[in-house]
Structures are given as C-alpha cells and as structure tokens.
Enzyme design. Structure first.
Site, PDB file in Angstrom:
ATOM      1  N   GLU A 151       0.736   5.007   1.835  1.00  0.00           N
ATOM      2  CA  GLU A 151       0.126   5.647   0.812  1.00  0.00           C
ATOM      3  C   GLU A 151      -1.003   6.601   1.601  1.00  0.00           C
ATOM      4  O   GLU A 151      -1.944   6.094   2.021  1.00  0.00           O
ATOM      5  CB  GLU A 151      -0.603   4.652  -0.327  1.00  0.00           C
ATOM      6  CG  GLU A 151      -1.224   5.510  -1.478  1.00  0.00           C
ATOM      7  CD  GLU A 151      -2.078   4.489  -2.411  1.00  0.00           C
ATOM      8  OE1 GLU A 151      -2.577   3.457  -1.899  1.00  0.00           O
ATOM      9  OE2 GLU A 151      -2.074   4.871  -3.621  1.00  0.00           O
ATOM     10  N   PHE A 205     -12.435   3.926  -6.492  1.00  0.00           N
ATOM     11  CA  PHE A 205     -13.325   5.097  -6.698  1.00  0.00           C
ATOM     12  C   PHE A 205     -12.700   6.242  -7.457  1.00  0.00           C
ATOM     13  O   PHE A 205     -13.577   7.248  -7.788  1.00  0.00           O
ATOM     14  CB  PHE A 205     -13.743   5.483  -5.221  1.00  0.00           C
ATOM     15  CG  PHE A 205     -12.563   6.521  -4.459  1.00  0.00           C
ATOM     16  CD1 PHE A 205     -12.380   7.660  -4.463  1.00  0.00           C
ATOM     17  CD2 PHE A 205     -11.549   5.655  -3.935  1.00  0.00           C
ATOM     18  CE1 PHE A 205     -11.459   8.540  -4.231  1.00  0.00           C
ATOM     19  CE2 PHE A 205     -10.686   6.277  -3.101  1.00  0.00           C
ATOM     20  CZ  PHE A 205     -10.355   7.753  -3.451  1.00  0.00           C
ATOM     21  N   SER A 228      -6.442  -0.535  -4.387  1.00  0.00           N
ATOM     22  CA  SER A 228      -5.233  -0.597  -3.290  1.00  0.00           C
ATOM     23  C   SER A 228      -4.580  -1.907  -3.161  1.00  0.00           C
ATOM     24  O   SER A 228      -5.113  -3.021  -3.602  1.00  0.00           O
ATOM     25  CB  SER A 228      -5.865  -0.330  -1.754  1.00  0.00           C
ATOM     26  OG  SER A 228      -6.726  -1.411  -1.388  1.00  0.00           O
ATOM     27  N   LYS A 241     -17.722  -4.689 -11.842  1.00  0.00           N
ATOM     28  CA  LYS A 241     -18.088  -4.365 -10.442  1.00  0.00           C
ATOM     29  C   LYS A 241     -17.338  -2.993 -10.148  1.00  0.00           C
ATOM     30  O   LYS A 241     -16.189  -2.983  -9.715  1.00  0.00           O
ATOM     31  CB  LYS A 241     -17.823  -5.387  -9.314  1.00  0.00           C
ATOM     32  CG  LYS A 241     -18.403  -5.528  -8.163  1.00  0.00           C
ATOM     33  CD  LYS A 241     -18.647  -4.357  -7.291  1.00  0.00           C
ATOM     34  CE  LYS A 241     -17.027  -4.114  -6.428  1.00  0.00           C
ATOM     35  NZ  LYS A 241     -17.274  -2.699  -5.975  1.00  0.00           N
ATOM     36  N   GLU A 280     -18.357   1.161  -5.059  1.00  0.00           N
ATOM     37  CA  GLU A 280     -19.837   1.296  -4.532  1.00  0.00           C
ATOM     38  C   GLU A 280     -19.854   2.786  -4.248  1.00  0.00           C
ATOM     39  O   GLU A 280     -20.945   3.391  -3.805  1.00  0.00           O
ATOM     40  CB  GLU A 280     -20.150   0.328  -3.339  1.00  0.00           C
ATOM     41  CG  GLU A 280     -19.320   0.532  -2.253  1.00  0.00           C
ATOM     42  CD  GLU A 280     -17.759  -0.280  -2.244  1.00  0.00           C
ATOM     43  OE1 GLU A 280     -17.503  -0.461  -3.481  1.00  0.00           O
ATOM     44  OE2 GLU A 280     -17.446  -0.751  -1.308  1.00  0.00           O
ATOM     45  N   CYS A 326      -3.486   7.278  -8.729  1.00  0.00           N
ATOM     46  CA  CYS A 326      -2.669   6.539  -8.235  1.00  0.00           C
ATOM     47  C   CYS A 326      -1.161   7.003  -9.160  1.00  0.00           C
ATOM     48  O   CYS A 326      -0.361   6.374  -8.532  1.00  0.00           O
ATOM     49  CB  CYS A 326      -3.055   5.128  -9.071  1.00  0.00           C
ATOM     50  SG  CYS A 326      -3.013   5.211 -10.553  1.00  0.00           S
TER      51      CYS A 326
HETATM   52  P1  NAD Z   1     -10.073  -0.384  -2.747  1.00  0.00           P
HETATM   53  O1  NAD Z   1      -8.778  -1.350  -2.913  1.00  0.00           O
HETATM   54  O2  NAD Z   1     -10.606   0.060  -1.523  1.00  0.00           O
HETATM   55  O3  NAD Z   1     -11.235  -0.801  -3.725  1.00  0.00           O
HETATM   56  C1  NAD Z   1     -11.101  -1.091  -5.022  1.00  0.00           C
HETATM   57  C2  NAD Z   1     -12.286  -2.003  -5.413  1.00  0.00           C
HETATM   58  O4  NAD Z   1     -12.100  -3.248  -4.743  1.00  0.00           O
HETATM   59  C3  NAD Z   1     -13.430  -1.671  -5.277  1.00  0.00           C
HETATM   60  O5  NAD Z   1     -14.811  -1.893  -6.108  1.00  0.00           O
HETATM   61  C4  NAD Z   1     -14.218  -2.032  -3.944  1.00  0.00           C
HETATM   62  O6  NAD Z   1     -15.660  -2.429  -3.672  1.00  0.00           O
HETATM   63  C5  NAD Z   1     -13.398  -3.487  -3.744  1.00  0.00           C
HETATM   64  N1  NAD Z   1     -12.845  -3.822  -2.442  1.00  0.00           N
HETATM   65  C6  NAD Z   1     -12.421  -3.196  -1.424  1.00  0.00           C
HETATM   66  N2  NAD Z   1     -12.147  -3.789  -0.600  1.00  0.00           N
HETATM   67  C7  NAD Z   1     -12.309  -5.117  -0.801  1.00  0.00           C
HETATM   68  C8  NAD Z   1     -12.056  -6.408  -0.147  1.00  0.00           C
HETATM   69  N3  NAD Z   1     -11.685  -6.384   1.140  1.00  0.00           N
HETATM   70  N4  NAD Z   1     -12.260  -7.569  -0.814  1.00  0.00           N
HETATM   71  C9  NAD Z   1     -12.783  -7.441  -2.227  1.00  0.00           C
HETATM   72  N5  NAD Z   1     -13.174  -6.359  -2.757  1.00  0.00           N
HETATM   73  C10 NAD Z   1     -12.810  -5.226  -2.009  1.00  0.00           C
HETATM   74  O7  NAD Z   1      -9.620   1.078  -3.564  1.00  0.00           O
HETATM   75  P2  NAD Z   1     -10.257   2.397  -3.761  1.00  0.00           P
HETATM   76  O8  NAD Z   1     -10.123   3.158  -2.325  1.00  0.00           O
HETATM   77  O9  NAD Z   1     -11.428   2.241  -4.249  1.00  0.00           O
HETATM   78  O10 NAD Z   1      -9.292   3.249  -4.837  1.00  0.00           O
HETATM   79  C11 NAD Z   1      -8.023   3.714  -4.179  1.00  0.00           C
HETATM   80  C12 NAD Z   1      -6.677   2.987  -4.343  1.00  0.00           C
HETATM   81  O11 NAD Z   1      -6.688   2.436  -5.712  1.00  0.00           O
HETATM   82  C13 NAD Z   1      -5.547   3.403  -4.049  1.00  0.00           C
HETATM   83  O12 NAD Z   1      -4.592   2.605  -3.306  1.00  0.00           O
HETATM   84  C14 NAD Z   1      -5.033   3.788  -5.367  1.00  0.00           C
HETATM   85  O13 NAD Z   1      -3.484   4.006  -5.485  1.00  0.00           O
HETATM   86  C15 NAD Z   1      -5.336   2.484  -6.219  1.00  0.00           C
HETATM   87  N6  NAD Z   1      -5.328   2.770  -7.386  1.00  0.00           N
HETATM   88  C16 NAD Z   1      -4.516   2.482  -8.405  1.00  0.00           C
HETATM   89  C17 NAD Z   1      -4.255   2.495  -9.643  1.00  0.00           C
HETATM   90  C18 NAD Z   1      -3.182   1.707 -10.721  1.00  0.00           C
HETATM   91  O14 NAD Z   1      -3.642   2.122 -11.948  1.00  0.00           O
HETATM   92  N7  NAD Z   1      -2.340   1.106 -10.027  1.00  0.00           N
HETATM   93  C19 NAD Z   1      -5.389   3.393 -10.378  1.00  0.00           C
HETATM   94  C20 NAD Z   1      -6.163   4.005  -9.641  1.00  0.00           C
HETATM   95  C21 NAD Z   1      -6.156   3.466  -8.024  1.00  0.00           C
END
Ligand code: NAD
Length: 497
Positions: free
Chosen positions: A382, A149, A226, A173, A176, A281
C-alpha cells in the site's frame, strides 16, 4: 507555538505527561503546533470520566439523546468551513475535499438522529402458553475509538455519533498528526448538550493506544488505520475481552473491461487515484486494463493527470495538496524509482515536483506506472500516495483472479457497459465494497462501510446497521405473568406448549 490540549469531562485539559508530538503544516513543512501525548494515567482519567458519565447517559431517554444529536448536527453544519480549514492546515488536502469529508461525517450524525428507529426491539407474543419474548439492545459501556490521519473528521464521525446515540460513552484517540478537528468536534458536542464525559478526546501515540486496548473499563474498540496496526489492535483488544472492529489498509483495483467508455473510465481513474493525493483508503491504486483498452486508457489517464494543479490546500486553484509528512513523501517517491528499476514503464513521474515559495512542503507530483506486474513492490505494498499502477491482463477471468489474489479487499470497481459482466463481477469479487462505474464506492450512512480480508479484522463494518449492532448488545426477556394454570412442580427442561 500553539500547544493543544485533551478534551476530558467536557473541558480542555492540559497534557500532564510532558511528552509532545509535532503537528506540521504539510504545505510548508514547518511545525505549527504541538500535541500532548497522553500517559497511561491520563488515559485512565478519560476512561474514568467516560465510565461515570455512561452510567447515567445510558438511562437518558431516546428523546433526550436525539435532541442533543439534532443540535449537534446543526452546530457541525455551521462549523463546516472552520473544520475544513483545520483539516487542510494539518493534513494538507484541498479545502473542497476537506468540506467533502465533513459532509460525509455529518451523514452519520444524521443517521444517529434517527436512532429510536434503529433501536426498536422485537416482541413475540404467546410463544408458549401465556409467555411473551422481547429482544432488546443495550449499550456496551465505554467505547474507545482510534483513528487515522487521513480523515481527521469523517472517520471519528463514523464512530462516536452512533456510539453515543446508543447510550455509550466514547474515548477518542485521534491521529496525533492531525489532532485539531477532533477537538473541535468534541467541543461542539459539549455545546450541543452532550453531558460531560460522554465524549472525550485523548491525544497520544502507542502508549495511549495500548492502555485503551487493555483497560478493564473499555468494552469495545473501533479502529481505523493501517493493516499491521489493525491486526495488532484486534489481537490485543480481543485478548482482553473486548469486542473489536479494526479496519485496515487497502489496495483498491479498478477493472476496465473492453466495452467501457474510456473517457469516463479515465476521468474516474484520475479522480480516484490522485484525489487527496492518494491518501484515501478507498483510493484506486491499481487499474486492471483488460484486452486492448490498455494503450488508449493509459494515454487518456496520462493526459488528464499531467494537467492537474498541485499546490497548497487553501489555494482554490489547487486540485491536489501535499503529503502528510516528509518521511511519507520520500517513501512514496521510493516506490516510483523502485518501479522503474523493477521494469515498470514510468508514464508520469511526479517525484521531482517543486512548489514555488513552499520548497520545504511535503510535495510530490502524480505518477503513473504502466506494465506493472504483481511481483513488483509498487503493486504489492500500500503506497498511500498519488501513484497509480496499471496492470495489463488479457481477459475478464485474468482480471478477477488478480483482484481476488490481493490480500486486501476494501473497495473495488468495474467499468463496463455490459450489465451481465457487471453482475458477474459483483458476485465473484472478494471485497467489501464494489462500484459499478463508480470508482470510490463509499456507502451512504444508512448502509455500512467495511472491507474483507486484510482490510478489516472483526465481524462488524462501521456505521449503518452494523454500527448500531456493534455498539449494542442483545438481551432477550422471556415473560410469564402469574396464572394458576402454571402452578405445579416440573423438573423437566422447559418446553413450549
Ligand atoms: P496508522 O495505522 O499508522 O495509525 C492509525 C492510528 O493508530 C493512529 O491513531 C495512530 O496513533 C495509532 N497507531 C499507529 N501505530 C500504532 C502502534 N504501533 N500501536 C498502536 N497504535 C498505533 O494509520 P495512518 O497512517 O494514520 O492512516 C493511514 C492508514 O489507514 C492507511 O493504511 C489507510 O489505508 C488506512 N485507512 C483505512 C480506512 C478504512 O476504512 N479501511 C480508512 C482510512 C484509512
């Protein structure tokens, strides 16, 4: 209420599953849109569209592909403000920050415009008598991108411009929670001349992701999100034979050595900890204060942080906006109260913030926690919010041991005027991206972005040379043209002479 659509085969497609997710306005807390959550069958339709498009797109000339990308670059540039407004409305970050992420995403489109240079193969002539060897790289097929997000435009643009430039088709994808920027990016690609089906957007949650991870026609998966989800994505998609790059979460440490310029270090800590409300991140979430810098540094950070203006992202006076959801805001707040209970000194407490006229927004002010220890929850987890922890250590050795004991290894920074110390730090630290007096060392487009340890699962960083490598596979062609000198039966293993 507005209902969003998928983008499949170069056009908007209504959600058919009957499931929808809410899209909130973080500044007011009200639901503003609903987003369709795709079923496995809807994902299949997008993959089928991509599969069909990829077959002919892969055979299109580099000249054709780059002409589309050059037009795309101009269109995204012309829609910077519109994209930034969509991001601010759904994510909450301030407009200037949203413009910044569009600019960083455009860097990768620009890199993709130069793809012919990146895709040049290698040729060795006369490796054996009358034998030449050529190494070429070809597209992998259909690539799925699953994005978080916090960068609704930039992270998708880390992926699909290079993937399609390399001759792949892409199914995105997006998160959402912030779905609209991805839709506009896909629509602009179609307007730029990208053939139908080469870039598709399917909204959804876990159901859609699981289908992408297991779909037989998906060859590769780029994920950013994450750590627990990244680990799951990597395990599942590799078990289904796909190549995977899965970037995870972070806990970025900024080490301040005793000789650092403390005013510059304090400015940097505030910018990197509280920018985008800490939902980056590459945010700095831990300052490691070495020796006697701690007291004066904490005081400088506190003064600066206390003066920040927090408000709606579309108000030019705001320096920091709200958090993505109410639940996330409450979780972030719990770390501040928990830290106090576990013995940290709360130098600034942002948990009680109210924003006049927007009381239901997902607000939290900035928090500064001092005397934090590695055993505390605020250090171990985090938090992904505007909470900066300060850990006090006695020496450089203690600092590097602390940074390297973190399970994450995304970005890290050292602040010092001592070139020898900085050099030692960059060689010894276990992280993928290192800043020397630079708090958020996000590499430019022509270098690659990625962390170590629990911040990345897979072998490839995103964009740069690693991105091109990830979205292509190698082929080596050994050629000998018929010559009477090569006649004759020889069952021995071919050797080069
Ligand atoms: P998230 O992991 O909750 O979601 C990321 C994506 O995965 C979304 O599209 C979501 O719909 C999907 N998703 C969520 N839970 C899922 C599951 N159980 N099974 C399958 N798909 C699933 O992350 P977020 O809250 O949207 O973003 C924040 C996180 O992203 C933080 O941990 C941040 O550090 C990380 N991030 C990392 C980087 C990097 O370059 N390393 C960059 C940006 C964000």
């Amino acid at each position: 209420m507005k209902t969003l659509q998928h983008w499949i085969d170069g056009k908007p497609v209504e959600g058919a599953s009957g499931d929808f997710g809410p899209v909130f306005a973080p500044a007011t807390g009200a639901q503003q849109k609903q987003v369709p959550l795709a079923s496995a069958e809807e994902v299949d339709a997008a993959v089928a569209s991509a599969r069909a498009a990829q077959r002919f797109w892969a055979t299109s000339s580099l000249a054709k592909r780059t002409s589309v990308l050059f037009r795309y670059r101009e269109l995204v540039d012309a829609h910077r403000v519109e994209l930034a407004r969509l991001i601010t409305a759904e994510h909450g970050k301030v407009h200037s920050d949203a413009l910044g992420e569009v600019a960083r995403g455009l860097e990768i489109v620009e890199l993709a415009c130069g793809i012919p240079q990146q895709l040049k193969g290698e040729l060795s002539t006369q490796v054996s008598s009358r034998v030449d060897v050529a190494a070429i790289r070809q597209p992998v097929g259909v690539v799925a991108g699953i994005t978080p997000f916090n960068f609704p435009a930039m992270v998708p643009m880390w992926m699909f411009p290079l993937a399609v430039a390399c001759g792949n088709a892409f199914v995105l994808k997006p998160s959402e929670k912030v779905p609209s920027a991805a839709l506009l990016l896909a629509e602009l690609a179609t307007r730029a001349g990208l053939p139908e089906g080469v870039l598709n957007v399917v909204h959804g949650d876990r159901t859609a992701v699981e289908r992408l991870l297991t779909h037989p026609d998906v060859a590769a998966v780029s994920f950013v999100g994450s750590t627990p989800v990244a680990r799951h994505i990597h395990a599942t998609a590799t078990a289904h034979g796909k190549r995977v790059q899965a970037l995870g979460g972070a806990k970025n440490h900024m080490t301040v050595l005793p000789d650092a310029d403390l005013d510059l270090a304090a400015d940097a800590a505030v910018n990197a900890a509280y920018g985008s409300a800490g939902e980056r991140c590459m945010a700095v979430s831990v300052v490691v204060a070495v020796g006697d810098v701690a007291d004066p540094l904490v005081e400088r950070i506190r003064e600066r942080a206390a003066a920040l203006t927090i408000g709606p992202g579309d108000d030019p006076a705001s320096e920091m906006g709200p958090l993505i959801t109410r639940e996330h805001r409450d979780r972030v707040a719990s770390y501040v109260t928990g830290a106090a209970a576990q013995g940290a000194t709360v130098a600034l407490d942002g948990t009680g913030l109210r924003v006049e006229g927007r009381e239901d927004g997902h607000w939290i002010g900035v928090s500064l926690l001092d005397h934090v220890t590695p055993q505390m929850d605020c250090y171990r987890d985090e938090i992904f919010g505007p909470v900066l922890s300060v850990v006090r250590v006695a020496s450089y050795e203690e600092a590097i041991a602390l940074v390297n004991s973190s399970p994450w290894g995304n970005g890290t920074a050292v602040f010092t005027r001592d070139g020898g110390a900085a050099r030692r730090f960059q060689l010894e630290v276990e992280a993928g991206m290192v800043g020397v007096n630079v708090p958020i060392p996000v590499p430019v487009g022509y270098h690659s972005f990625g962390g170590w340890k629990d911040s990345l699962f897979g072998d490839h960083h995103v964009y740069g040379n690693d991105g091109v490598h990830f979205y292509t596979r190698g082929k080596v062609v050994t050629t000998r043209w018929p010559d009477p000198a090569d006649a004759g039966i020889n069952l021995g293993f071919p050797s080069n002479t």
